[in-house]
Motif scaffolding. Sequence first.
Motif, PDB file in Angstrom:
ATOM      1  N   ILE A  21      94.673  -1.917  46.814  1.00  0.00           N
ATOM      2  CA  ILE A  21      93.972  -3.052  46.314  1.00  0.00           C
ATOM      3  C   ILE A  21      93.149  -1.944  45.159  1.00  0.00           C
ATOM      4  O   ILE A  21      92.501  -1.299  45.275  1.00  0.00           O
ATOM      5  CB  ILE A  21      93.016  -3.708  47.478  1.00  0.00           C
ATOM      6  N   LEU A  79      88.030  -8.378  48.754  1.00  0.00           N
ATOM      7  CA  LEU A  79      88.895  -7.162  48.609  1.00  0.00           C
ATOM      8  C   LEU A  79      88.474  -6.020  49.232  1.00  0.00           C
ATOM      9  O   LEU A  79      89.201  -5.384  49.738  1.00  0.00           O
ATOM     10  CB  LEU A  79      89.195  -7.076  47.126  1.00  0.00           C
ATOM     11  N   LEU A  94      99.502  -2.683  55.035  1.00  0.00           N
ATOM     12  CA  LEU A  94      98.589  -2.637  53.636  1.00  0.00           C
ATOM     13  C   LEU A  94      98.560  -0.912  53.252  1.00  0.00           C
ATOM     14  O   LEU A  94      98.893  -0.961  52.008  1.00  0.00           O
ATOM     15  CB  LEU A  94      97.446  -2.969  54.051  1.00  0.00           C
ATOM     16  N   ILE A 102      97.674  -4.832  43.959  1.00  0.00           N
ATOM     17  CA  ILE A 102      97.099  -6.082  44.190  1.00  0.00           C
ATOM     18  C   ILE A 102      95.584  -6.062  43.395  1.00  0.00           C
ATOM     19  O   ILE A 102      94.731  -4.886  43.644  1.00  0.00           O
ATOM     20  CB  ILE A 102      96.612  -6.261  45.797  1.00  0.00           C
ATOM     21  N   TRP A 105      91.939 -11.661  44.827  1.00  0.00           N
ATOM     22  CA  TRP A 105      92.010 -12.052  46.169  1.00  0.00           C
ATOM     23  C   TRP A 105      93.388 -12.763  46.591  1.00  0.00           C
ATOM     24  O   TRP A 105      94.027 -12.866  47.478  1.00  0.00           O
ATOM     25  CB  TRP A 105      90.733 -12.928  46.597  1.00  0.00           C
ATOM     26  N   LEU A 108      96.290 -10.818  47.153  1.00  0.00           N
ATOM     27  CA  LEU A 108      96.207 -10.185  48.697  1.00  0.00           C
ATOM     28  C   LEU A 108      96.409 -11.186  49.600  1.00  0.00           C
ATOM     29  O   LEU A 108      97.117 -10.929  50.831  1.00  0.00           O
ATOM     30  CB  LEU A 108      94.718  -9.729  48.948  1.00  0.00           C
TER      31      LEU A 108
END
Length: 245
Positions: A21, A79, A94, A102, A105, A108
């Motif tokens: 992320i 996030l 993840l 990513i 949002w 994700l």
Amino acid sequence: MDDEPMWAADHVVAPTPGSAITIPETANEFAIKGNHLTLVKGNQFDGRTKTDPHKHIHEFLRICDMFKYKDTENEAVRLMMFPLSLTREAKTWLDELNEGTIETWDELRTAFISRFFPPALFDRLLGEIRAFSQHENESLTDAWLRMKEMLRNCHGHNLSKGNIIKIFYHGLSEITQEVLNAAAGGIFLYKTPNQAYQLLEDKVLLKLDWAKNQKTKPSLKKPLLSPMKVAVILILTKLWPEWMP
């Protein structure tokens, strides 16, 4: 190199992978509130078979909306916080995503739902709805509540209210179908979808209200006699003929 241990020449330290992320830059640095962190960690998703990813997203967003951070976009907070809401298999998933894959949002959420609510699961749940049948000794009310639970679990089923009513009715026993027909004052399926749906909802509400009233009514049972009183009654009963004139 010749002055170093031979094992050192072949020893390679792998780089630590970064996060999948990418957190957007925020206007100001901010700290996550302690009670916010507690609530998120108290609602963790483990990725196992019977856990619902849609419900997890719903609850996660509900918790996040309870807290506001000045000059910080909601997306950045989501996030940052979402990885903390995962545990076990979900956390492993993840952590194994490629670094920087990513950025938003929506990305994700899409990746999360795609992984834990795959098309095969959707097809299975939809098939179970279409094959609905009333269990033996299951009441009309319990059958309808079970159908509604199946529909809630099959997110995005897109079944119309009319199709739901027909699937439910045809899955009932003949006796229960007759009960519905009597309640409808004729053929149940001749009702409009809205009328049929409301009739089922009314029967559920009536049963729940009745059950609630039964629980709140005072008990009318006679109090139990103590062992001493029982003994006295037995003695008097045995001697009663002797007292008669």
